[in-house]
Design a protein around this motif. Sequence first.
Motif, PDB file in Angstrom:
ATOM      1  N   ASP A   1      -4.858  27.027 -12.478  1.00 60.44           N
ATOM      2  CA  ASP A   1      -4.882  27.447 -13.873  1.00 60.44           C
ATOM      3  C   ASP A   1      -3.782  26.744 -14.653  1.00 60.44           C
ATOM      4  O   ASP A   1      -2.649  26.588 -14.165  1.00 60.44           O
ATOM      5  CB  ASP A   1      -4.667  28.965 -13.983  1.00 60.44           C
ATOM      6  CG  ASP A   1      -5.785  29.758 -13.319  1.00 60.44           C
ATOM      7  OD1 ASP A   1      -6.885  29.187 -13.159  1.00 60.44           O
ATOM      8  OD2 ASP A   1      -5.556  30.926 -12.965  1.00 60.44           O
ATOM      9  N   VAL A   2      -4.105  26.357 -15.885  1.00 57.61           N
ATOM     10  CA  VAL A   2      -3.121  25.729 -16.759  1.00 57.61           C
ATOM     11  C   VAL A   2      -2.399  26.815 -17.535  1.00 57.61           C
ATOM     12  O   VAL A   2      -3.030  27.666 -18.180  1.00 57.61           O
ATOM     13  CB  VAL A   2      -3.789  24.733 -17.729  1.00 57.61           C
ATOM     14  CG1 VAL A   2      -2.746  24.119 -18.656  1.00 57.61           C
ATOM     15  CG2 VAL A   2      -4.527  23.645 -16.950  1.00 57.61           C
ATOM     16  N   ASN A   3      -1.095  26.787 -17.490  1.00 54.17           N
ATOM     17  CA  ASN A   3      -0.282  27.753 -18.213  1.00 54.17           C
ATOM     18  C   ASN A   3      -0.424  27.523 -19.712  1.00 54.17           C
ATOM     19  O   ASN A   3      -0.337  26.383 -20.175  1.00 54.17           O
ATOM     20  CB  ASN A   3       1.183  27.591 -17.796  1.00 54.17           C
ATOM     21  CG  ASN A   3       2.059  28.717 -18.269  1.00 54.17           C
ATOM     22  OD1 ASN A   3       1.948  29.164 -19.397  1.00 54.17           O
ATOM     23  ND2 ASN A   3       2.944  29.159 -17.387  1.00 54.17           N
ATOM     24  N   PRO A   4      -0.639  28.571 -20.512  1.00 58.07           N
ATOM     25  CA  PRO A   4      -0.739  28.384 -21.964  1.00 58.07           C
ATOM     26  C   PRO A   4       0.478  27.712 -22.576  1.00 58.07           C
ATOM     27  O   PRO A   4       0.378  27.054 -23.617  1.00 58.07           O
ATOM     28  CB  PRO A   4      -0.901  29.820 -22.493  1.00 58.07           C
ATOM     29  CG  PRO A   4      -1.507  30.571 -21.357  1.00 58.07           C
ATOM     30  CD  PRO A   4      -0.912  29.967 -20.115  1.00 58.07           C
ATOM     31  N   ALA A   5       1.638  27.862 -21.932  1.00 54.99           N
ATOM     32  CA  ALA A   5       2.838  27.199 -22.436  1.00 54.99           C
ATOM     33  C   ALA A   5       2.844  25.708 -22.114  1.00 54.99           C
ATOM     34  O   ALA A   5       3.668  24.957 -22.644  1.00 54.99           O
ATOM     35  CB  ALA A   5       4.083  27.857 -21.842  1.00 54.99           C
ATOM     36  N   GLY A   6       1.915  25.265 -21.255  1.00 57.71           N
ATOM     37  CA  GLY A   6       1.825  23.852 -20.903  1.00 57.71           C
ATOM     38  C   GLY A   6       2.354  23.561 -19.518  1.00 57.71           C
ATOM     39  O   GLY A   6       3.436  24.036 -19.147  1.00 57.71           O
ATOM     40  N   ASP A   7       1.590  22.839 -18.753  1.00 62.11           N
ATOM     41  CA  ASP A   7       2.002  22.382 -17.420  1.00 62.11           C
ATOM     42  C   ASP A   7       2.014  20.864 -17.404  1.00 62.11           C
ATOM     43  O   ASP A   7       1.108  20.214 -17.930  1.00 62.11           O
ATOM     44  CB  ASP A   7       1.037  22.879 -16.340  1.00 62.11           C
ATOM     45  CG  ASP A   7       1.279  24.327 -15.970  1.00 62.11           C
ATOM     46  OD1 ASP A   7       2.458  24.729 -15.954  1.00 62.11           O
ATOM     47  OD2 ASP A   7       0.300  25.042 -15.716  1.00 62.11           O
ATOM     48  N   ARG A   8       3.007  20.324 -16.755  1.00 61.70           N
ATOM     49  CA  ARG A   8       3.094  18.872 -16.571  1.00 61.70           C
ATOM     50  C   ARG A   8       2.632  18.514 -15.160  1.00 61.70           C
ATOM     51  O   ARG A   8       2.411  19.390 -14.312  1.00 61.70           O
ATOM     52  CB  ARG A   8       4.514  18.375 -16.828  1.00 61.70           C
ATOM     53  CG  ARG A   8       4.993  18.577 -18.286  1.00 61.70           C
ATOM     54  CD  ARG A   8       6.419  18.093 -18.472  1.00 61.70           C
ATOM     55  NE  ARG A   8       6.906  18.290 -19.830  1.00 61.70           N
ATOM     56  CZ  ARG A   8       6.804  17.388 -20.815  1.00 61.70           C
ATOM     57  NH1 ARG A   8       6.213  16.218 -20.563  1.00 61.70           N
ATOM     58  NH2 ARG A   8       7.270  17.632 -22.005  1.00 61.70           N
ATOM     59  N   ILE A   9       2.512  17.202 -14.917  1.00 68.00           N
ATOM     60  CA  ILE A   9       2.046  16.711 -13.612  1.00 68.00           C
ATOM     61  C   ILE A   9       2.859  17.319 -12.464  1.00 68.00           C
ATOM     62  O   ILE A   9       2.311  17.830 -11.479  1.00 68.00           O
ATOM     63  CB  ILE A   9       2.125  15.175 -13.557  1.00 68.00           C
ATOM     64  CG1 ILE A   9       1.042  14.543 -14.420  1.00 68.00           C
ATOM     65  CG2 ILE A   9       2.000  14.675 -12.132  1.00 68.00           C
ATOM     66  CD1 ILE A   9      -0.304  14.456 -13.768  1.00 68.00           C
ATOM     67  N   ILE A  10       4.178  17.264 -12.564  1.00 71.42           N
ATOM     68  CA  ILE A  10       5.031  17.768 -11.481  1.00 71.42           C
ATOM     69  C   ILE A  10       4.817  19.266 -11.283  1.00 71.42           C
ATOM     70  O   ILE A  10       4.841  19.766 -10.150  1.00 71.42           O
ATOM     71  CB  ILE A  10       6.510  17.461 -11.771  1.00 71.42           C
ATOM     72  CG1 ILE A  10       6.738  15.944 -11.765  1.00 71.42           C
ATOM     73  CG2 ILE A  10       7.411  18.124 -10.749  1.00 71.42           C
ATOM     74  CD1 ILE A  10       6.453  15.268 -10.453  1.00 71.42           C
ATOM     75  N   ASP A  11       4.581  20.008 -12.374  1.00 73.61           N
ATOM     76  CA  ASP A  11       4.371  21.456 -12.260  1.00 73.61           C
ATOM     77  C   ASP A  11       3.150  21.771 -11.399  1.00 73.61           C
ATOM     78  O   ASP A  11       3.213  22.613 -10.497  1.00 73.61           O
ATOM     79  CB  ASP A  11       4.195  22.067 -13.661  1.00 73.61           C
ATOM     80  CG  ASP A  11       5.418  21.884 -14.533  1.00 73.61           C
ATOM     81  OD1 ASP A  11       6.534  21.886 -13.989  1.00 73.61           O
ATOM     82  OD2 ASP A  11       5.254  21.723 -15.768  1.00 73.61           O
TER      83      ASP A  11
END
Length: 414
Positions: free
Chosen positions: A198-208
Amino acid sequence: MVNLSSYAGKAGVLFLTGLALASCTALSKEGPTAADIKAKATVKVSSDNKRSIFDYVLINVDDKAVNQFGKPAPQSLFGTFGNARSVAPQLRLGVGDVVQVTIFEAQTGGLFIPTDAGARPGNFVSLPAQQIDGQGDLNIPYAGQIRFAGRSVTDVQNEIADKLSNRAIEPQVLITLATQRSSQVSVLGDVRAPARIDVNPAGDRIIDVLARAGGPASPGYETFVTLERGTRKSTVFFDDILANTRENVYVHPDDTIYVYREAESFLAFGATNSGVVGASNKINFGSARITLAEGLAKVGGLDDTRADAKKVFIYRVMNRKQLANAGIDLTRFAPTQTSIPVIFQIDFRNPSAYFAAQNFNLANKDILYVDNSGAYELTKFLSLVTNTTSTVTSVADTVTAVRSGRDAIRTIGD
């Protein structure tokens, strides 16, 4: 009586025969001869022997070549997917998401809050959790069919509140995402826990997202990360993402991240100190980047007894666009040929060549070839002649002995 004088006339033939025999001894064969292969072929497809097998570009390694070709063509996630602000994507609701809709009213006696609201906590009602259907819609009581998919939560909240405003008392709507199924990314390949994340609404980057998939299972310098979004795709070293924060871009829903391991390597042929004369070696880089100087060090450097320091070559297939941007004339190559064979030559008799070798990076699948010197080829020939001379000398001694015996018989007869 045997005519022994014929032996002397055949000295040249004996020498050539001895040379041939010595050659056969010195140059053993482990398979059929080229003549046998050609003779026994059912079908022969020949080409012009005067023409090169492949057309190629020959480039001398100097300061200009180092600047133009010494570093690999950069791959960049930011260059493909990034933007000036590098902001997180705004997530949208989508098919399959499960949402909870809560409706608030300003006072009792409205559409959803009964007059005896004091018997219940709060001034709101929560509808049962529902999954957005295949058409992207949900049915909200008294508001009707509402489009959810492809819209932000705020937009849907405002629409529901607007449609209830003529029946409820100052309605306000709150939508909570109970289960997120449309805003996910796929992480596959050489990670410890491949998954849909799931993608976090606050934003996820590649490393995350890689961290949530357990991280790469292999060393970073052998790990490549490919990000695919729609028709666009880019691949970089995992270590490059760590080293350059700009490459750590935000992921978007439906992105695919593929992680794979590839130990980059080069092949070494010819007169190097690799341990065995004539041996070839496949050498792993052992790091994300390796220079020509480091590559030569890995094979023990040039063999002083064999190598021609002026004739060190690097074979590489390059992108046509990169060569054209460097101003190289490619009119002899077909316009449709996008990959051009290139041979780089470096002269280590030139003292500055060692600086060039320190700044000229090898590329994956390069072939490093060091030619034999003319003196070494002469040494091989003289060794062959020496062996042959020994054989012929033995034959000559036999002829001399026979002649001496013949002369002795004549003397006795006289």
